[in-house]
Design a protein around this motif. Structure first.
Motif, PDB file in Angstrom:
ATOM      1  N   VAL A  37       0.859  -1.182   0.000  1.00  0.00           N
ATOM      2  CA  VAL A  37       0.000   0.000   0.000  1.00  0.00           C
ATOM      3  C   VAL A  37       0.898   1.236   0.000  1.00  0.00           C
ATOM      4  O   VAL A  37       1.682   1.440   0.927  1.00  0.00           O
ATOM      5  CB  VAL A  37      -0.955   0.011   1.217  1.00  0.00           C
ATOM      6  N   LEU A  38       0.780   2.032  -1.040  1.00  0.00           N
ATOM      7  CA  LEU A  38       1.574   3.260  -1.146  1.00  0.00           C
ATOM      8  C   LEU A  38       0.803   4.475  -0.651  1.00  0.00           C
ATOM      9  O   LEU A  38       1.401   5.417  -0.130  1.00  0.00           O
ATOM     10  CB  LEU A  38       2.004   3.491  -2.593  1.00  0.00           C
ATOM     11  N   ASP A  39      -0.509   4.460  -0.850  1.00  0.00           N
ATOM     12  CA  ASP A  39      -1.331   5.613  -0.495  1.00  0.00           C
ATOM     13  C   ASP A  39      -2.720   5.107  -0.144  1.00  0.00           C
ATOM     14  O   ASP A  39      -3.317   4.350  -0.914  1.00  0.00           O
ATOM     15  CB  ASP A  39      -1.395   6.567  -1.694  1.00  0.00           C
ATOM     16  N   GLY A  40      -3.243   5.491   1.020  1.00  0.00           N
ATOM     17  CA  GLY A  40      -4.579   5.093   1.436  1.00  0.00           C
ATOM     18  C   GLY A  40      -4.572   3.908   2.393  1.00  0.00           C
ATOM     19  O   GLY A  40      -3.541   3.565   2.982  1.00  0.00           O
ATOM     20  N   GLN A  41      -5.746   3.294   2.540  1.00  0.00           N
ATOM     21  CA  GLN A  41      -5.927   2.157   3.437  1.00  0.00           C
ATOM     22  C   GLN A  41      -6.700   1.055   2.711  1.00  0.00           C
ATOM     23  O   GLN A  41      -7.628   1.345   1.950  1.00  0.00           O
ATOM     24  CB  GLN A  41      -6.719   2.546   4.678  1.00  0.00           C
ATOM     25  N   VAL A  42      -6.320  -0.179   2.989  1.00  0.00           N
ATOM     26  CA  VAL A  42      -6.949  -1.337   2.368  1.00  0.00           C
ATOM     27  C   VAL A  42      -7.270  -2.366   3.438  1.00  0.00           C
ATOM     28  O   VAL A  42      -6.401  -2.726   4.238  1.00  0.00           O
ATOM     29  CB  VAL A  42      -6.016  -1.982   1.314  1.00  0.00           C
ATOM     30  N   ASP A  43      -8.518  -2.827   3.455  1.00  0.00           N
ATOM     31  CA  ASP A  43      -8.868  -3.990   4.258  1.00  0.00           C
ATOM     32  C   ASP A  43      -8.555  -5.207   3.395  1.00  0.00           C
ATOM     33  O   ASP A  43      -9.155  -5.389   2.332  1.00  0.00           O
ATOM     34  CB  ASP A  43     -10.360  -3.993   4.628  1.00  0.00           C
ATOM     35  N   MET A  44      -7.591  -6.008   3.824  1.00  0.00           N
ATOM     36  CA  MET A  44      -7.232  -7.217   3.089  1.00  0.00           C
ATOM     37  C   MET A  44      -7.884  -8.394   3.801  1.00  0.00           C
ATOM     38  O   MET A  44      -7.605  -8.666   4.963  1.00  0.00           O
ATOM     39  CB  MET A  44      -5.720  -7.410   3.037  1.00  0.00           C
ATOM     40  N   LEU A  45      -8.783  -9.052   3.079  1.00  0.00           N
ATOM     41  CA  LEU A  45      -9.444 -10.237   3.600  1.00  0.00           C
ATOM     42  C   LEU A  45      -8.780 -11.458   2.986  1.00  0.00           C
ATOM     43  O   LEU A  45      -8.385 -11.438   1.813  1.00  0.00           O
ATOM     44  CB  LEU A  45     -10.933 -10.231   3.248  1.00  0.00           C
ATOM     45  N   TYR A  46      -8.625 -12.502   3.782  1.00  0.00           N
ATOM     46  CA  TYR A  46      -7.996 -13.722   3.292  1.00  0.00           C
ATOM     47  C   TYR A  46      -8.564 -14.910   4.049  1.00  0.00           C
ATOM     48  O   TYR A  46      -9.152 -14.758   5.124  1.00  0.00           O
ATOM     49  CB  TYR A  46      -6.469 -13.647   3.431  1.00  0.00           C
ATOM     50  N   ARG A  47      -8.420 -16.067   3.460  1.00  0.00           N
ATOM     51  CA  ARG A  47      -8.934 -17.290   4.082  1.00  0.00           C
ATOM     52  C   ARG A  47      -7.753 -18.144   4.507  1.00  0.00           C
ATOM     53  O   ARG A  47      -6.849 -18.424   3.716  1.00  0.00           O
ATOM     54  CB  ARG A  47      -9.851 -18.038   3.121  1.00  0.00           C
ATOM     55  N   LEU A  48      -7.792 -18.526   5.778  1.00  0.00           N
ATOM     56  CA  LEU A  48      -6.742 -19.342   6.370  1.00  0.00           C
ATOM     57  C   LEU A  48      -7.408 -20.534   7.027  1.00  0.00           C
ATOM     58  O   LEU A  48      -8.231 -20.354   7.936  1.00  0.00           O
ATOM     59  CB  LEU A  48      -5.961 -18.500   7.386  1.00  0.00           C
ATOM     60  N   GLY A  55      -9.797 -22.290   5.961  1.00  0.00           N
ATOM     61  CA  GLY A  55     -11.244 -22.208   5.801  1.00  0.00           C
ATOM     62  C   GLY A  55     -11.909 -21.085   6.567  1.00  0.00           C
ATOM     63  O   GLY A  55     -13.109 -20.879   6.451  1.00  0.00           O
ATOM     64  N   GLU A  56     -11.160 -20.351   7.361  1.00  0.00           N
ATOM     65  CA  GLU A  56     -11.695 -19.241   8.151  1.00  0.00           C
ATOM     66  C   GLU A  56     -11.310 -17.916   7.516  1.00  0.00           C
ATOM     67  O   GLU A  56     -10.164 -17.712   7.115  1.00  0.00           O
ATOM     68  CB  GLU A  56     -11.146 -19.277   9.587  1.00  0.00           C
ATOM     69  N   GLU A  57     -12.292 -16.998   7.429  1.00  0.00           N
ATOM     70  CA  GLU A  57     -12.014 -15.677   6.876  1.00  0.00           C
ATOM     71  C   GLU A  57     -11.377 -14.792   7.936  1.00  0.00           C
ATOM     72  O   GLU A  57     -11.876 -14.682   9.044  1.00  0.00           O
ATOM     73  CB  GLU A  57     -13.314 -15.041   6.373  1.00  0.00           C
ATOM     74  N   GLU A  58     -10.269 -14.179   7.568  1.00  0.00           N
ATOM     75  CA  GLU A  58      -9.530 -13.260   8.427  1.00  0.00           C
ATOM     76  C   GLU A  58      -9.418 -11.929   7.694  1.00  0.00           C
ATOM     77  O   GLU A  58      -9.654 -11.862   6.491  1.00  0.00           O
ATOM     78  CB  GLU A  58      -8.123 -13.794   8.717  1.00  0.00           C
ATOM     79  N   SER A  59      -9.034 -10.881   8.410  1.00  0.00           N
ATOM     80  CA  SER A  59      -8.784  -9.603   7.746  1.00  0.00           C
ATOM     81  C   SER A  59      -7.722  -8.824   8.499  1.00  0.00           C
ATOM     82  O   SER A  59      -7.498  -9.033   9.691  1.00  0.00           O
ATOM     83  CB  SER A  59     -10.067  -8.772   7.643  1.00  0.00           C
ATOM     84  N   VAL A  60      -7.076  -7.932   7.760  1.00  0.00           N
ATOM     85  CA  VAL A  60      -6.075  -7.048   8.341  1.00  0.00           C
ATOM     86  C   VAL A  60      -6.198  -5.705   7.629  1.00  0.00           C
ATOM     87  O   VAL A  60      -6.446  -5.656   6.422  1.00  0.00           O
ATOM     88  CB  VAL A  60      -4.649  -7.636   8.201  1.00  0.00           C
ATOM     89  N   LEU A  61      -6.074  -4.627   8.395  1.00  0.00           N
ATOM     90  CA  LEU A  61      -6.080  -3.286   7.822  1.00  0.00           C
ATOM     91  C   LEU A  61      -4.656  -2.929   7.430  1.00  0.00           C
ATOM     92  O   LEU A  61      -3.744  -2.964   8.261  1.00  0.00           O
ATOM     93  CB  LEU A  61      -6.619  -2.266   8.821  1.00  0.00           C
ATOM     94  N   LEU A  62      -4.476  -2.599   6.155  1.00  0.00           N
ATOM     95  CA  LEU A  62      -3.173  -2.191   5.648  1.00  0.00           C
ATOM     96  C   LEU A  62      -3.166  -0.687   5.426  1.00  0.00           C
ATOM     97  O   LEU A  62      -4.040  -0.155   4.743  1.00  0.00           O
ATOM     98  CB  LEU A  62      -2.872  -2.901   4.318  1.00  0.00           C
ATOM     99  N   ASN A  63      -2.183  -0.019   6.001  1.00  0.00           N
ATOM    100  CA  ASN A  63      -1.996   1.417   5.841  1.00  0.00           C
ATOM    101  C   ASN A  63      -0.843   1.667   4.880  1.00  0.00           C
ATOM    102  O   ASN A  63      -0.087   0.747   4.543  1.00  0.00           O
ATOM    103  CB  ASN A  63      -1.685   2.061   7.198  1.00  0.00           C
ATOM    104  N   HIS A  71      -7.594 -14.449  -1.329  1.00  0.00           N
ATOM    105  CA  HIS A  71      -7.649 -13.122  -0.722  1.00  0.00           C
ATOM    106  C   HIS A  71      -8.417 -12.144  -1.598  1.00  0.00           C
ATOM    107  O   HIS A  71      -8.655 -12.400  -2.775  1.00  0.00           O
ATOM    108  CB  HIS A  71      -6.238 -12.591  -0.449  1.00  0.00           C
ATOM    109  N   VAL A  72      -8.799 -11.016  -0.984  1.00  0.00           N
ATOM    110  CA  VAL A  72      -9.467  -9.942  -1.706  1.00  0.00           C
ATOM    111  C   VAL A  72      -9.148  -8.626  -0.998  1.00  0.00           C
ATOM    112  O   VAL A  72      -9.117  -8.571   0.231  1.00  0.00           O
ATOM    113  CB  VAL A  72     -10.998 -10.155  -1.789  1.00  0.00           C
ATOM    114  N   ALA A  73      -8.905  -7.578  -1.793  1.00  0.00           N
ATOM    115  CA  ALA A  73      -8.591  -6.258  -1.255  1.00  0.00           C
ATOM    116  C   ALA A  73      -9.823  -5.363  -1.329  1.00  0.00           C
ATOM    117  O   ALA A  73     -10.467  -5.274  -2.376  1.00  0.00           O
ATOM    118  CB  ALA A  73      -7.443  -5.628  -2.043  1.00  0.00           C
ATOM    119  N   HIS A  74     -10.137  -4.710  -0.207  1.00  0.00           N
ATOM    120  CA  HIS A  74     -11.240  -3.752  -0.131  1.00  0.00           C
ATOM    121  C   HIS A  74     -10.658  -2.394   0.278  1.00  0.00           C
ATOM    122  O   HIS A  74     -10.351  -2.181   1.446  1.00  0.00           O
ATOM    123  CB  HIS A  74     -12.275  -4.197   0.918  1.00  0.00           C
TER     124      HIS A  74
END
Length: 103
Positions: free
Chosen positions: A50-61, A63-71, A84-87
């Motif tokens: 992430v160079l600019d902004g914020q992204v909620d990165m969702l991923y499956r580990l 079989g469970e969905e997890e997420s992390v906020l990327l700044n 995974h999917v980026a929001h």
């Protein structure tokens, strides 16, 4: 030689990109978006910076969905098989390094 001013880059559509480099089949691309991507598994490994902004990165580990906020400045590494999917939260610019032709 190339200089890219990432904060000045804006694509015509969500997830539009400009190519930075292709090093023996490994691409480095600058993406702009304000919309989520789609759930996917890359054809190989992926580095997502992430160079600019914020992204909620969702991923499956396991079989469970997890997420992390990327700044800005944060890096997400998707190993082979990581679904995974980026929001983005508003407009974002991200640098993606992956195998050429990957999803």
């Amino acid at each position: 030689m190339k200089v890219v001013r990432s904060k000045d880059f804006k694509a015509e559509r969500a997830w539009g990109a400009t190519d930075i480099a292709n090093m023996s089949g490994i691409t480095t691309r600058l993406h702009w978006t304000d919309q989520p991507y789609k759930w996917h598994v890359n054809d190989g490994e992926e580095v997502f910076v992430v160079l600019d902004g914020q992204v909620d990165m969702l991923y499956r580990l396991n079989g469970e969905e997890e997420s992390v906020l990327l700044n800005a400045g944060d890096i997400f590494f998707a190993s082979v098989g990581t679904e995974h999917v980026a929001h983005p939260r508003g407009e974002v610019r991200v640098l993606v390094v992956e195998r050429e032709g990957s999803v």
